[in-house]
Scaffold this motif. Structure first.
Motif, PDB file in Angstrom:
ATOM      1  N   SER A 164       0.826  -1.204   0.060  1.00  0.00           N
ATOM      2  CA  SER A 164      -0.106  -0.060  -0.021  1.00  0.00           C
ATOM      3  C   SER A 164       0.752   1.044  -0.064  1.00  0.00           C
ATOM      4  O   SER A 164       2.065   1.241   0.357  1.00  0.00           O
ATOM      5  CB  SER A 164      -0.953   0.129   1.408  1.00  0.00           C
ATOM      6  N   TYR A 165       0.206   2.347  -0.450  1.00  0.00           N
ATOM      7  CA  TYR A 165       1.133   3.449  -0.503  1.00  0.00           C
ATOM      8  C   TYR A 165       1.348   3.980   0.952  1.00  0.00           C
ATOM      9  O   TYR A 165       2.691   4.422   1.271  1.00  0.00           O
ATOM     10  CB  TYR A 165       0.070   4.804  -1.082  1.00  0.00           C
ATOM     11  N   ARG A 166       0.328   3.882   1.887  1.00  0.00           N
ATOM     12  CA  ARG A 166       0.634   4.139   3.312  1.00  0.00           C
ATOM     13  C   ARG A 166       1.785   3.349   3.988  1.00  0.00           C
ATOM     14  O   ARG A 166       2.731   3.934   4.458  1.00  0.00           O
ATOM     15  CB  ARG A 166      -0.636   4.168   4.033  1.00  0.00           C
ATOM     16  N   GLY A 167       1.840   1.984   3.635  1.00  0.00           N
ATOM     17  CA  GLY A 167       2.578   1.257   4.176  1.00  0.00           C
ATOM     18  C   GLY A 167       4.293   1.408   3.620  1.00  0.00           C
ATOM     19  O   GLY A 167       5.260   1.474   4.410  1.00  0.00           O
ATOM     20  N   MET A 180       9.572   4.098   4.086  1.00  0.00           N
ATOM     21  CA  MET A 180      10.541   4.815   3.687  1.00  0.00           C
ATOM     22  C   MET A 180      10.997   6.090   4.768  1.00  0.00           C
ATOM     23  O   MET A 180      11.998   6.422   4.993  1.00  0.00           O
ATOM     24  CB  MET A 180      10.316   5.552   2.276  1.00  0.00           C
ATOM     25  N   MET A 181      10.053   6.305   5.517  1.00  0.00           N
ATOM     26  CA  MET A 181      10.229   7.495   6.480  1.00  0.00           C
ATOM     27  C   MET A 181      10.805   6.499   7.584  1.00  0.00           C
ATOM     28  O   MET A 181      11.930   7.519   8.180  1.00  0.00           O
ATOM     29  CB  MET A 181       8.824   7.779   7.019  1.00  0.00           C
ATOM     30  N   THR A 182      10.752   5.695   7.991  1.00  0.00           N
ATOM     31  CA  THR A 182      11.427   4.768   8.940  1.00  0.00           C
ATOM     32  C   THR A 182      13.034   4.849   8.647  1.00  0.00           C
ATOM     33  O   THR A 182      13.774   5.125   9.391  1.00  0.00           O
ATOM     34  CB  THR A 182      10.886   3.396   9.206  1.00  0.00           C
ATOM     35  N   LEU A 183      13.115   4.505   7.330  1.00  0.00           N
ATOM     36  CA  LEU A 183      14.526   4.331   6.804  1.00  0.00           C
ATOM     37  C   LEU A 183      15.285   5.749   6.805  1.00  0.00           C
ATOM     38  O   LEU A 183      16.342   5.872   7.257  1.00  0.00           O
ATOM     39  CB  LEU A 183      14.523   3.820   5.107  1.00  0.00           C
ATOM     40  N   ARG A 184      14.434   6.874   6.383  1.00  0.00           N
ATOM     41  CA  ARG A 184      15.122   8.195   6.257  1.00  0.00           C
ATOM     42  C   ARG A 184      15.362   8.796   7.752  1.00  0.00           C
ATOM     43  O   ARG A 184      16.509   9.230   8.004  1.00  0.00           O
ATOM     44  CB  ARG A 184      14.135   8.989   5.746  1.00  0.00           C
ATOM     45  N   ARG A 185      14.509   8.479   8.591  1.00  0.00           N
ATOM     46  CA  ARG A 185      14.883   8.709  10.035  1.00  0.00           C
ATOM     47  C   ARG A 185      15.989   7.943  10.643  1.00  0.00           C
ATOM     48  O   ARG A 185      17.095   8.696  11.224  1.00  0.00           O
ATOM     49  CB  ARG A 185      13.579   8.454  11.062  1.00  0.00           C
TER      50      ARG A 185
END
Length: 346
Positions: free
Chosen positions: A264-267, A272-277
C-alpha cells in the motif's frame, strides 16, 4: 404476495401498492419507483429481478439541487473526474471534502470574488501550498456549476483570483552519501522500493503497481498513471541486483506482507520514513528520488530527450526543473576546467 416475499431492497408502498427500490447511499435513504409493477397477488416476474440488479449496480442517484454540495456530488460522478489518475483523484477528493463541509450549503450564485479572496487568505495562514491547491479545486467546481446551469457563462467568481506567492522549499536530490547509507540500512523490501524509485525514476504510485510480468530481465515496462505514457526502462545494475535477490511472493514486485496484493502507499511511505529517520535523511523525501534519477542522467551529460525517455517527463521545462541544479554544476565544472587549462597555456 406478502412484502417479505419480495427481493431485498424492494418493497410495496401500502397506500397505493407501488413497488419501490429503496437503498441507503451514505447517510441518505433513496427511494426509486420501479418500472416493473405487478399486483400483490401475482407471482414475481423475472423483469423485477433484472431491474433490481440494474439499480443495485448503478451509481448512486444524484439529486439535482442548487447548492455547492450538489455541484461537487455531480462533478465527482462526471466522466471528467472518473478519468483522473488515482493519486490525482485522491488529492482532489481531500479538498472537495473540505469545501463540501465548509461551504457546501451555499449556492454558487451567492459566492462573490471577495469571498474567494477571504477564504484563500484564511487558508494560506496555515499552508500557502494547500491554499493554492484548494483555490484551483474551487475554480474547477465553479466552472462545473456553469456547465450545470447554476451560474451564467462568465459567472465563476473564483476565476482570475491569483494564488498566494510564497517561497517554496526547493526539493533536493539525495546526496551520494545518503544513497549509500540507505542501501546499507534498509530491510530487503524497503531496499527494493528504494532501488525501483531511484533506478526507474518513476513516481511511487507507478512503482507500487509494477508486476513481475512487467520485468523482462533487462528492463521494466511502465504505463504512467499521470501521463498515460508507456515506457520501457532499462534497469541499472543496483536495481538488477535487488530484483535478482527479491522473493516472488505475488504478481506484484512490491507486495504486502500477506502476499495477496501490492504494498500500500501508506505502508511504503511509512517504510521509507523509517529508513529516512534511521539515516538522518528526513529532508529528502520519496519524490526526491525522482529528482535524483533525473539529476544522475543530467550529470552524465544527456540531453533532455534522452532523459525524458527514462523519466517520462512530457516537457523540457519539467526536465530542466528536475535536472537544472545538477546540470548547472556539471557545466560549471567543465567551464572551470577550461578556464584553468587556458591559464596553463598562458
Amino acid at each position: 404476495m406478502k412484502g417479505r416475499d419480495l427481493p431485498s431492497y424492494v418493497h410495496r408502498r401500502k397506500r397505493d401498492g407501488k413497488l419501490l427500490f429503496r437503498k441507503r447511499y451514505g447517510a441518505k435513504i433513496t427511494e426509486i419507483t420501479m418500472q416493473t409493477q405487478f399486483p400483490a397477488s401475482a407471482p414475481i416476474p423475472f423483469a423485477l429481478h433484472q431491474e433490481r440488479e440494474r439499480l443495485l449496480n448503478a451509481p448512486a442517484p444524484v439529486v439535482h439541487g442548487s447548492t455547492f454540495s450538489h455541484v461537487i456530488d455531480r462533478y465527482e460522478r462526471s466522466p471528467e473526474f472518473v478519468r483522473l489518475a488515482p493519486r490525482t483523484k485522491a488529492d482532489y477528493r481531500k479538498h472537495l471534502s473540505f469545501l463540501d463541509e465548509k461551504i457546501g450549503h451555499l449556492e454558487p450564485k451567492s459566492i462573490e470574488r471577495f469571498h474567494v479572496i477571504q477564504w484563500r487568505d484564511t487558508w494560506a495562514k496555515k499552508s500557502p501550498h494547500t491554499a493554492n491547491y484548494r483555490l484551483r479545486i474551487l475554480k474547477i467546481v465553479m466552472e462545473r456549476a456553469i456547465d450545470f446551469g447554476l451560474l451564467p457563462t462568465g459567472g465563476n467568481r473564483a476565476k482570475g483570483v491569483s494564488e498566494v506567492k510564497y517561497e517554496k522549499r526547493e526539493r533536493l536530490p539525495w546526496p551520494d552519501e545518503l544513497i549509500g547509507a540507505a542501501r546499507e540500512a534498509a530491510d530487503q523490501r524497503t531496499r527494493l522500493l528504494f532501488e525501483l524509485l531511484l533506478g526507474t525514476g518513476q513516481r511511487i504510485g507507478d512503482v507500487l503497481k509494477m508486476k513481475w510480468s512487467d520485468y523482462d530481465g533487462e528492463a521494466i515496462s511502465v504505463r504512467q498513471a499521470k501521463t498515460k505514457t508507456n515506457l520501457w526502462i532499462p534497469a541499472p545494475q543496483m536495481l538488477l541486483q535487488a530484483l535478482a535477490n527479491a522473493p516472488r511472493r505475488s504478481v506484484f514486485i512490491l507486495t504486502n506482507h500477506a502476499g495477496t496484493g501490492p504494498w500500500s502507499y501508506r505502508g511504503a511511505a511509512d517504510g521509507m520514513m523509517t529508513l529516512r529517520r534511521k539515516i538522518g535523511a528526513e529532508a529528502y523525501d520519496i519524490h526526491a528520488l525522482r529528482y535524483t534519477a533525473t539529476a544522475e542522467l543530467a550529470r552524465a551529460g544527456l540531453e533532455d530527450d534522452l532523459i525524458m525517455a527514462i523519466t517520462g517527463h512530457k516537457t523540457h521545462k519539467m526536465v530542466q526543473l528536475y535536472a537544472g541544479a545538477a546540470r548547472q554544476k556539471a557545466r560549471a565544472r567543465v567551464a572551470n576546467a577550461a578556464r584553468e587549462q587556458n591559464k596553463d597555456r598562458t
